[in-house]
Design a protein around this motif. Sequence first.
Motif, short mmCIF file in Angstrom:
data_model
loop_
_atom_site.label_atom_id
_atom_site.label_comp_id
_atom_site.label_asym_id
_atom_site.label_seq_id
_atom_site.Cartn_x
_atom_site.Cartn_y
_atom_site.Cartn_z
N ASN A 186 -2.29 12.35 2.20
CA ASN A 186 -1.84 12.26 3.49
C ASN A 186 -0.47 11.23 2.43
O ASN A 186 -0.80 10.26 2.28
N THR A 187 0.36 11.37 3.12
CA THR A 187 1.78 10.60 2.83
C THR A 187 1.80 9.93 4.36
O THR A 187 3.00 9.12 4.02
N ASN B 52 0.56 -1.51 -0.22
CA ASN B 52 0.02 -0.13 -0.09
C ASN B 52 0.89 1.34 -0.15
O ASN B 52 0.64 2.33 -1.01
N LYS B 53 2.10 1.06 0.63
CA LYS B 53 2.89 2.36 1.21
C LYS B 53 3.47 2.63 -0.66
O LYS B 53 3.50 3.84 -1.05
N CYS B 54 4.18 1.96 -1.52
CA CYS B 54 4.07 2.08 -2.50
C CYS B 54 3.52 2.41 -3.26
O CYS B 54 3.27 3.54 -4.04
N PHE B 55 1.95 2.08 -3.33
CA PHE B 55 0.91 2.49 -4.51
C PHE B 55 0.64 3.98 -3.45
O PHE B 55 -0.25 4.40 -4.46
N GLN B 56 0.24 4.44 -2.14
CA GLN B 56 -0.32 5.36 -2.00
C GLN B 56 1.18 6.58 -2.25
O GLN B 56 0.50 7.67 -3.28
N GLU B 57 2.57 6.35 -2.43
CA GLU B 57 2.80 7.18 -2.64
C GLU B 57 2.79 7.69 -4.68
O GLU B 57 3.11 8.63 -4.49
N LYS B 58 2.67 6.42 -5.31
CA LYS B 58 2.85 7.41 -5.87
C LYS B 58 1.03 7.26 -7.22
O LYS B 58 1.18 8.65 -7.59
N PHE B 59 0.79 7.59 -6.09
CA PHE B 59 -1.25 8.60 -6.36
C PHE B 59 -0.85 9.52 -5.64
O PHE B 59 -1.12 10.68 -6.39
N ILE B 60 -0.21 9.60 -4.91
CA ILE B 60 0.24 11.28 -4.42
C ILE B 60 0.71 11.95 -5.54
O ILE B 60 0.74 13.46 -5.88
N LYS B 61 1.46 11.34 -6.16
CA LYS B 61 2.25 11.77 -7.52
C LYS B 61 1.75 11.58 -9.10
O LYS B 61 1.96 12.68 -9.32
N CYS B 62 0.52 10.80 -8.43
CA CYS B 62 0.19 10.21 -9.55
C CYS B 62 0.80 9.77 -11.38
O CYS B 62 1.28 10.79 -12.24
N GLU B 63 2.20 8.83 -10.73
CA GLU B 63 2.47 7.92 -11.41
C GLU B 63 2.07 6.66 -11.95
O GLU B 63 1.33 6.15 -11.11
N PRO B 64 1.87 6.41 -13.04
CA PRO B 64 1.63 5.12 -13.00
C PRO B 64 2.06 4.11 -12.02
O PRO B 64 3.00 3.48 -11.80
N ALA B 65 1.37 2.90 -11.93
CA ALA B 65 1.08 2.05 -10.90
C ALA B 65 0.13 1.25 -10.44
O ALA B 65 -0.71 2.10 -10.71
N ASP C 1 -1.88 6.39 6.66
CA ASP C 1 -3.51 5.87 5.85
C ASP C 1 -3.86 5.84 3.95
O ASP C 1 -2.65 6.62 3.84
N ASN C 2 -4.54 5.20 4.24
CA ASN C 2 -3.62 4.67 2.38
C ASN C 2 -5.23 5.61 1.97
O ASN C 2 -6.48 4.47 1.31
N GLU C 3 -4.79 6.73 1.54
CA GLU C 3 -6.09 7.69 0.78
C GLU C 3 -6.47 6.99 -0.26
O GLU C 3 -7.69 7.50 -0.66
N PHE C 4 -5.49 6.54 -1.14
CA PHE C 4 -6.61 5.52 -2.97
C PHE C 4 -7.39 4.67 -2.64
O PHE C 4 -8.46 4.79 -3.05
N GLU C 5 -8.06 3.51 -1.56
CA GLU C 5 -8.68 3.09 -0.92
C GLU C 5 -9.91 3.87 -0.20
O GLU C 5 -11.01 3.33 -0.86
N LEU C 6 -9.95 4.22 0.70
CA LEU C 6 -11.12 5.53 0.98
C LEU C 6 -11.69 6.32 0.04
O LEU C 6 -11.96 6.56 0.16
#
Length: 164
Positions: A120-121, A57-70, A124-129
């Motif tokens: 949030n970095t 989740n941490k990896c994806f959350q970091e990509k989500f915040i930057k909007c990088e393909p993941a 919390d996995n805000e992409f899930e929420l």
Amino acid sequence: MKKNQQGSILLAALVFIVVFGLGAAGYFVYQSNAKSDGKSTSTVSSSTSKTTKCDTNKCFQEKFIKCEPASLSQNGITSQGGKSYYEIISGDTGNCRMLYKTDKDNLDLICTYQETNTYNTGEDNEFELAAAKNENEIGFGKETNCTGPKVEKLKQMKPVTNGN
């Protein structure tokens, strides 16, 4: 006669070199274009960079915040214990498009999120929420920035409400 024979040999050698050179140049141009396609393994066409396959989740959350393909697949996330799939498919931090689906219905829900760099970095996995919130709002008839076959299915379902 020797002079004519040498000219023919030189002409044949020159033709061979030109044909070989053009073939080699074509091959390298083709290989260069094939490598720069940046094709993703996603079900939806991604941007030109390669999609990172996240295991956490941490990896994806970091990509989500930057909007990088993941992409991220998870077991046991849904209330029914199924598998969830997330993929950041395009955009930037101002308008980030993420695909979400579960193995329960396997229907795509593609939502656009504004200002992902403010999410949030932390833990919390805000992409899930964010995905769950959109699903819930669609089910209650609210407008969202989502498209895809899952939108229509959610609109047809009756929301479960507390009888109080």
